[in-house]
Design a protein around this motif. Structure first.
Motif, PDB file in Angstrom:
ATOM      1  N   LYS A  11      -4.855   7.337  -4.311  1.00  0.00           N
ATOM      2  CA  LYS A  11      -4.956   5.877  -4.256  1.00  0.00           C
ATOM      3  C   LYS A  11      -5.456   5.329  -5.585  1.00  0.00           C
ATOM      4  O   LYS A  11      -6.069   6.034  -6.388  1.00  0.00           O
ATOM      5  CB  LYS A  11      -5.877   5.442  -3.122  1.00  0.00           C
TER       6      LYS A  11
ATOM      7  N   PRO B 217     -10.218  -1.492  -4.195  1.00  0.00           N
ATOM      8  CA  PRO B 217      -8.846  -1.009  -4.051  1.00  0.00           C
ATOM      9  C   PRO B 217      -7.909  -1.895  -4.873  1.00  0.00           C
ATOM     10  O   PRO B 217      -8.124  -3.106  -4.971  1.00  0.00           O
ATOM     11  CB  PRO B 217      -8.574  -1.148  -2.552  1.00  0.00           C
TER      12      PRO B 217
ATOM     13  N   PRO C   5       0.806  -1.233   0.000  1.00  0.00           N
ATOM     14  CA  PRO C   5       0.000   0.000   0.000  1.00  0.00           C
ATOM     15  C   PRO C   5       0.837   1.281   0.000  1.00  0.00           C
ATOM     16  O   PRO C   5       0.479   2.261  -0.633  1.00  0.00           O
ATOM     17  CB  PRO C   5      -0.837  -0.127   1.274  1.00  0.00           C
ATOM     18  N   ASN C   6       1.941   1.282   0.722  1.00  0.00           N
ATOM     19  CA  ASN C   6       2.775   2.483   0.811  1.00  0.00           C
ATOM     20  C   ASN C   6       4.039   2.324  -0.030  1.00  0.00           C
ATOM     21  O   ASN C   6       5.131   2.696   0.383  1.00  0.00           O
ATOM     22  CB  ASN C   6       3.147   2.775   2.273  1.00  0.00           C
TER      23      ASN C   6
ATOM     24  N   SER D 288      -7.328  11.150  -2.748  1.00  0.00           N
ATOM     25  CA  SER D 288      -6.708  10.248  -1.766  1.00  0.00           C
ATOM     26  C   SER D 288      -5.353   9.719  -2.221  1.00  0.00           C
ATOM     27  O   SER D 288      -4.641   9.083  -1.443  1.00  0.00           O
ATOM     28  CB  SER D 288      -7.635   9.053  -1.504  1.00  0.00           C
TER      29      SER D 288
END
Length: 391
Positions: A179, A191, A132-133, A177
């Motif tokens: 994302k 996601p 995710p990061n 966001s």
């Protein structure tokens, strides 16, 4: 024409290959396919840097060439005492070995070189989905970090809700966001980290290729700070080179001392029009991106066989989109190879690796080999020991 020679580097004992528009290397796992791909990509990039800088000073420092290669492509420990790597194109040739270091020379077509975007797409490309990061991951400037930087640009540049092949799914970047999401064919929005492994491998590859083959990308790259700095140095070099090797860079101004619209003309010397024309042509060739040279590990990763072939046809369309585009892949997939064997409107090179007690030998499939595979359905992966055997 582009020729790559590798001797005693990693598992590779000997390789001497001439690259075409579209190339593929096959062989068992852990036998050196990625090694061949990475060395070929690095040499292509080295040529680009020498052309941009018009010198090879950064690679002539003791051990610099092999250090950059092994660090960027994570090949530490691959160098042997008698490692030898050489590269030759229409524009230059260079080589490296421990005893003599790095040496290069220009060829007659030096000034005909046109700058490419050189892109290495690693097998680990799904990291941008599963971590995710991913943008906070810190490491040396290796090929994974480089691809992450390319992905960071692509996800923000490509049109939103971009459809992925014919899979009835679309990639969506949410600017608020920061994302990534995937719009599924049933209407759900997931996601990126929650979609299938196949989409996690496919989407970064596909979106990246859409981006680097776009006009918008080239304009952004050409206007970057790094580009402008390189281009200023290139301009100064070309003027100086012309003055020393071709003719006078500046000539007497025939209007010097005469009355002009703004008073007496006091510019005694002006650029030689012949120099300006010569320098502008070369400057345009080297300073702007003209095409893409893509080096891709395992395009089939996590994909259903029909999807592999759909992807491969899409890749062929990318290659045909711009003159000069090239593709070099490593693969374990007969479905990928089947598409390449059609050889529509491009020169095709098939390389295979055979292991021996001394190491891996990289060989080029003959025209007879390629025809047998295409016409008679000979499976190269199960008959790799027969390739090259004309008998």
């Amino acid at each position: 024409m582009k020729r790559v020679i590798i001797h005693n580097f990693g598992p590779i004992k000997d390789a001497d290959i001439s690259l075409k528009d579209v190339n593929v290397v096959i062989g068992e796992q852990s036998i050196g396919k990625s090694c061949v791909l990475k060395v070929s990509c690095f040499c292509t990039w080295v040529e680009k840097r020498i052309e941009i800088e018009q010198n090879a000073q950064r690679f002539e420092k003791k051990g610099a060439f092999i250090e950059e290669l092994t660090n960027f492509h994570r090949l530490n420990g691959y160098e042997h005492k008698d490692t030898y790597i050489a590269y030759e194109s229409n524009y230059m040739k260079f080589s490296y070995d421990n005893e003599n270091g790095f040496s290069y020379e220009w060829k007659e077509d030096r000034w005909e070189y046109k700058r490419p975007k050189v892109s290495y797409i690693p097998a680990e490309r799904n990291l941008v989905a599963v971590i995710p990061n991913w943008f906070e991951v810190k490491s040396i400037a290796d090929n994974i970090q480089s691809f992450m930087a390319d992905w960071s640009d692509a996800r923000k540049s490509v049109e939103n809700d971009k459809e992925i092949l014919n899979l009835d799914v679309a990639y969506h970047y949410d600017e608020g966001s920061d994302k990534d999401f995937v719009k599924m064919n049933n209407g759900n929005v997931l996601p990126f980290a929650n979609v299938s492994s196949g989409l996690q491998s496919l989407i970064p590859l596909y979106i990246h290729l859409v981006n680097i083959t776009s006009k918008k990308y080239r304009e952004q790259e050409d206007n970057s700070v790094k580009h402008r700095s390189d281009n200023e140095k290139l301009t100064d070099f070309l003027i100086d080179y012309y003055d020393k090797n071709v003719g006078k860079a500046f000539i007497k101004n025939p209007s010097y001392g005469k009355m002009g619209q703004k008073g007496i003309i006091n510019q005694e010397y002006i650029p030689n029009p012949d120099m300006t024309q010569w320098a502008f042509r070369i400057y345009r060739n080297i300073s702007t991106i003209h095409h893409c040279e893509v080096f891709l590990e395992e395009p089939e990763e996590n994909l259903f066989p029909p999807t592999q072939q759909i992807l491969m046809r899409s890749l062929m369309n990318f290659i045909k989109r711009q003159q000069g585009n090239t593709l070099f892949i490593s693969t374990h997939s007969p479905y990928i190879l089947d598409i390449l064997l059609e050889r529509e409107e491009y020169d095709f090179g098939l390389f295979y690796i055979q292991s021996s007690d001394k190491g891996s030998m990289v060989k080029t499939a003959t025209e007879t080999d390629v025809q047998d595979m295409y016409e008679d359905g000979v499976d190269a992966f199960f008959n790799i020991e027969r390739l090259g055997d004309e008998a």
